[in-house]
Motif scaffolding. Structure first.
Motif, PDB file in Angstrom:
ATOM      1  N   THR A 152      44.132 -14.645 -36.337  1.00 18.63           N
ATOM      2  CA  THR A 152      43.266 -13.525 -36.728  1.00 18.63           C
ATOM      3  C   THR A 152      43.848 -12.192 -36.283  1.00 18.63           C
ATOM      4  OG1 THR A 152      41.961 -13.612 -34.686  1.00 18.63           O
ATOM      5  CG2 THR A 152      41.210 -14.994 -36.535  1.00 18.63           C
ATOM      6  N   PHE A 153      45.176 -12.132 -36.092  1.00 17.25           N
ATOM      7  CA  PHE A 153      45.797 -10.925 -35.537  1.00 17.25           C
ATOM      8  C   PHE A 153      45.133 -10.576 -34.206  1.00 17.25           C
ATOM      9  CE2 PHE A 153      47.574  -8.677 -39.619  1.00 17.25           C
ATOM     10  CZ  PHE A 153      48.593  -9.614 -39.694  1.00 17.25           C
ATOM     11  N   CYS A 154      44.687 -11.597 -33.454  1.00 19.80           N
ATOM     12  CA  CYS A 154      44.011 -11.379 -32.163  1.00 19.80           C
ATOM     13  C   CYS A 154      42.911 -10.324 -32.303  1.00 19.80           C
ATOM     14  CB  CYS A 154      45.013 -10.939 -31.094  1.00 19.80           C
ATOM     15  SG  CYS A 154      46.098 -12.234 -30.472  1.00 19.80           S
ATOM     16  N   LEU A 155      42.006 -10.521 -33.247  1.00 15.53           N
ATOM     17  CA  LEU A 155      40.988  -9.493 -33.512  1.00 15.53           C
ATOM     18  C   LEU A 155      40.133  -9.172 -32.294  1.00 15.53           C
ATOM     19  CD1 LEU A 155      37.860 -10.723 -33.927  1.00 15.53           C
ATOM     20  CD2 LEU A 155      38.826 -11.514 -36.063  1.00 15.53           C
ATOM     21  N   HIS A 156      40.012 -10.118 -31.369  1.00 19.45           N
ATOM     22  CA  HIS A 156      39.261  -9.841 -30.138  1.00 19.45           C
ATOM     23  C   HIS A 156      39.972  -8.794 -29.288  1.00 19.45           C
ATOM     24  CE1 HIS A 156      42.180 -13.003 -29.357  1.00 19.45           C
ATOM     25  NE2 HIS A 156      42.170 -12.659 -28.079  1.00 19.45           N
ATOM     26  N   ARG A 157      41.253  -8.574 -29.548  1.00 18.65           N
ATOM     27  CA  ARG A 157      42.029  -7.543 -28.868  1.00 18.65           C
ATOM     28  C   ARG A 157      42.234  -6.324 -29.771  1.00 18.65           C
ATOM     29  NH1 ARG A 157      45.689  -9.404 -24.761  1.00 18.65           N
ATOM     30  NH2 ARG A 157      47.170  -7.861 -25.507  1.00 18.65           N
ATOM     31  N   GLU A 192      19.557 -13.257 -33.928  1.00 19.23           N
ATOM     32  CA  GLU A 192      20.000 -14.638 -34.163  1.00 19.23           C
ATOM     33  C   GLU A 192      21.430 -14.844 -33.686  1.00 19.23           C
ATOM     34  OE1 GLU A 192      17.367 -15.835 -38.126  1.00 19.23           O
ATOM     35  OE2 GLU A 192      19.255 -14.729 -38.349  1.00 19.23           O
ATOM     36  N   LEU A 193      22.276 -13.874 -33.949  1.00 18.02           N
ATOM     37  CA  LEU A 193      23.667 -13.980 -33.511  1.00 18.02           C
ATOM     38  C   LEU A 193      23.755 -13.978 -31.993  1.00 18.02           C
ATOM     39  CD1 LEU A 193      26.655 -14.129 -34.172  1.00 18.02           C
ATOM     40  CD2 LEU A 193      26.684 -11.638 -34.380  1.00 18.02           C
ATOM     41  N   ALA A 194      22.925 -13.195 -31.351  1.00 19.38           N
ATOM     42  CA  ALA A 194      22.913 -13.162 -29.886  1.00 19.38           C
ATOM     43  C   ALA A 194      22.581 -14.534 -29.308  1.00 19.38           C
ATOM     44  CB  ALA A 194      21.920 -12.114 -29.388  1.00 19.38           C
ATOM     45  N   ILE A 242      31.703 -14.593 -25.012  1.00 19.06           N
ATOM     46  CA  ILE A 242      32.012 -14.621 -26.442  1.00 19.06           C
ATOM     47  C   ILE A 242      31.312 -13.449 -27.110  1.00 19.06           C
ATOM     48  CG2 ILE A 242      31.937 -15.969 -28.562  1.00 19.06           C
ATOM     49  CD1 ILE A 242      31.770 -18.496 -26.842  1.00 19.06           C
ATOM     50  N   ASP A 243      32.092 -12.579 -27.716  1.00 19.83           N
ATOM     51  CA  ASP A 243      31.557 -11.364 -28.305  1.00 19.83           C
ATOM     52  C   ASP A 243      31.655 -11.437 -29.824  1.00 19.83           C
ATOM     53  OD1 ASP A 243      30.423  -8.887 -28.414  1.00 19.83           O
ATOM     54  OD2 ASP A 243      32.008  -7.856 -27.310  1.00 19.83           O
ATOM     55  N   ASP A 244      30.979 -10.521 -30.470  1.00 19.98           N
ATOM     56  CA  ASP A 244      31.096 -10.341 -31.914  1.00 19.98           C
ATOM     57  C   ASP A 244      31.731  -8.974 -32.141  1.00 19.98           C
ATOM     58  OD1 ASP A 244      30.715 -10.656 -34.739  1.00 19.98           O
ATOM     59  OD2 ASP A 244      28.945  -9.362 -34.574  1.00 19.98           O
ATOM     60  N   VAL A 245      33.018  -8.970 -32.471  1.00 20.90           N
ATOM     61  CA  VAL A 245      33.768  -7.720 -32.602  1.00 20.90           C
ATOM     62  C   VAL A 245      33.963  -7.426 -34.087  1.00 20.90           C
ATOM     63  CG1 VAL A 245      35.769  -6.431 -31.800  1.00 20.90           C
ATOM     64  CG2 VAL A 245      34.995  -8.440 -30.526  1.00 20.90           C
ATOM     65  N   ARG A 246      33.353  -6.348 -34.560  1.00 21.14           N
ATOM     66  CA  ARG A 246      33.370  -6.020 -35.978  1.00 21.14           C
ATOM     67  C   ARG A 246      34.554  -5.101 -36.328  1.00 21.14           C
ATOM     68  NH1 ARG A 246      28.490  -7.857 -38.672  1.00 21.14           N
ATOM     69  NH2 ARG A 246      27.657  -9.365 -37.169  1.00 21.14           N
ATOM     70  N   ASP A 281      40.976 -23.673 -15.624  1.00 16.84           N
ATOM     71  CA  ASP A 281      41.658 -22.482 -15.114  1.00 16.84           C
ATOM     72  C   ASP A 281      42.651 -21.897 -16.115  1.00 16.84           C
ATOM     73  OD1 ASP A 281      43.395 -24.627 -14.941  1.00 16.84           O
ATOM     74  OD2 ASP A 281      44.306 -23.971 -13.059  1.00 16.84           O
ATOM     75  N   GLU A 282      42.863 -22.577 -17.245  1.00 17.88           N
ATOM     76  CA  GLU A 282      43.783 -22.071 -18.263  1.00 17.88           C
ATOM     77  C   GLU A 282      43.057 -21.466 -19.464  1.00 17.88           C
ATOM     78  OE1 GLU A 282      46.756 -24.874 -19.422  1.00 17.88           O
ATOM     79  OE2 GLU A 282      47.230 -25.461 -17.362  1.00 17.88           O
ATOM     80  N   ILE A 283      41.744 -21.546 -19.478  1.00 20.36           N
ATOM     81  CA  ILE A 283      40.980 -20.996 -20.600  1.00 20.36           C
ATOM     82  C   ILE A 283      40.937 -19.476 -20.509  1.00 20.36           C
ATOM     83  CG2 ILE A 283      38.656 -20.781 -21.576  1.00 20.36           C
ATOM     84  CD1 ILE A 283      38.221 -23.707 -21.087  1.00 20.36           C
ATOM     85  N   ASN A 284      41.232 -18.816 -21.605  1.00 27.85           N
ATOM     86  CA  ASN A 284      41.066 -17.367 -21.682  1.00 27.85           C
ATOM     87  C   ASN A 284      39.581 -17.093 -21.889  1.00 27.85           C
ATOM     88  OD1 ASN A 284      41.019 -14.650 -22.266  1.00 27.85           O
ATOM     89  ND2 ASN A 284      42.294 -14.781 -24.101  1.00 27.85           N
ATOM     90  N   PRO A 285      38.909 -16.477 -20.913  1.00 25.67           N
ATOM     91  CA  PRO A 285      37.452 -16.312 -21.013  1.00 25.67           C
ATOM     92  C   PRO A 285      37.018 -15.174 -21.920  1.00 25.67           C
ATOM     93  CG  PRO A 285      38.230 -15.341 -18.982  1.00 25.67           C
ATOM     94  CD  PRO A 285      39.438 -15.969 -19.641  1.00 25.67           C
ATOM     95  N   ASN A 286      37.933 -14.312 -22.304  1.00 25.42           N
ATOM     96  CA  ASN A 286      37.610 -13.166 -23.159  1.00 25.42           C
ATOM     97  C   ASN A 286      37.746 -13.576 -24.619  1.00 25.42           C
ATOM     98  OD1 ASN A 286      37.311 -11.428 -20.844  1.00 25.42           O
ATOM     99  ND2 ASN A 286      39.541 -11.398 -20.704  1.00 25.42           N
TER     100      ASN A 286
END
Length: 299
Positions: free
Chosen positions: A236-241, A52-54, A74-78, A213-218
């Motif tokens: 979020t303390f840049c949790l994606h990083r 479902e999340l996918a 767009i990822d789901d980083v746990r 062109d200014e959107i961060n795709p990650n």
């Protein structure tokens, strides 16, 4: 409105039929005009299965392409087991340049028109710790004599009042200490914004406008994806990083090395050294929020 009440609305939708239900729900959807009916009926993040999340992530990527003309991932980083994040800031070397706020603005796909950022840099009188007397609107050369600079962002509190007041459980504290928001579940009531004693949450009054062109795709679902109109967002303390072993964008942008980030559970980490060897303090300690963001001076 709790999870059970939202489920009741979904059952009602099945009874009325999609078209009739969409019409009936329009008044309720006024809080988040940029959400589709599909997003409104989506399960809470914690209830979504892997499959479902996918589907949700794929739809969000398609929406980003349609609305902003940019391919994104767009990822789901746990959270990582054995990791609890903490942040410290050396006020002796912060010069108030706002490079951290600028980096946050770009990294987290903020609305360009409002120049929004999760970081406010306050110019403070030396000897004062009263946040309400600081100013974030200074426009002169920095650093200024007799002043020091206090960057304020989400403190990722262990006892977070924003979490307690949310009527739909759209915000919560994760295992690594980061307080997150399910932007597809937020109803935009702004209770959390009012409850935060650090003024660290932002409400999206309008649909964010960002050139392709200014959107961060990650991006990540609980982090820097472009948030819809009508929801409250936060740092979020840049949790994606950081959940991938990188540093927050604000830290990397700091020209004076004022920022320290790391794992509070690692006795060899730099953040633990700071806590053990510096006289640190937290903002508004008397409120009992137990922040994971610490401040200190060299002397």
């Amino acid at each position: 409105m709790d999870k059970a009440k939202r489920r009741t609305l979904k059952v009602l939708g099945g009874t009325l039929g999609a078209a009739a239900f969409a019409y009936a729900m329009e008044p309720l959807r006024a809080w988040a005009k940029d959400l589709t009916l599909r997003q409104f009926l989506q399960k809470h993040y914690k209830e979504l299965s892997t499959s479902e999340l996918a589907v949700v992530l794929q739809k969000l990527e398609e929406d980003a392409k349609a609305k902003y003309g940019r391919e994104v991932h767009i990822d789901d980083v746990r959270p990582t087991p054995g990791v609890e994040f903490g942040y410290a800031l050396n006020l002796s070397v912060c010069i108030g340049c706002r490079k951290c706020a600028e980096a946050c603005h770009v990294e987290n796909n903020h609305d360009r028109a409002t120049n929004n950022s999760y970081i406010r840099v306050l110019e403070m009188e030396q000897g004062s710790f009263d946040l309400e007397k600081g100013t974030a609107s200074y426009d002169h050369a920095v650093p200024s004599p007799g002043k020091y600079y206090l960057p304020v962002q989400c403190q990722q509190c262990d006892n977070a009042p924003c979490v307690t007041v949310c009527p739909v459980q759209a915000t919560w504290k994760e295992d690594d200490g980061i307080v997150v928001v399910d932007y597809n579940w937020c109803i935009g009531c702004r209770y959390c914004e009012a409850a935060c004693p650090y003024h660290a949450r932002r409400f999206n009054w309008t649909k964010p406008e960002i050139p392709p062109d200014e959107i961060n795709p990650n991006q990540a679902y609980l982090s820097n994806r472009v948030r819809p109109q009508g929801v409250v967002e936060k740092c979020t303390f840049c949790l994606h990083r950081t959940r991938r072993g990188q540093l927050p964008a604000c830290l990397e942008a700091c020209p004076t090395g004022a920022r320290v980030f790391g794992n509070l559970l690692d006795p060899e980490s730099e953040i633990r050294w700071v806590l053990a060897n510096k006289r640190v303090y937290v903002l508004k300690e008397e409120l009992g929020t137990r922040p994971r963001f610490f401040y200190y001076f060299d002397n």
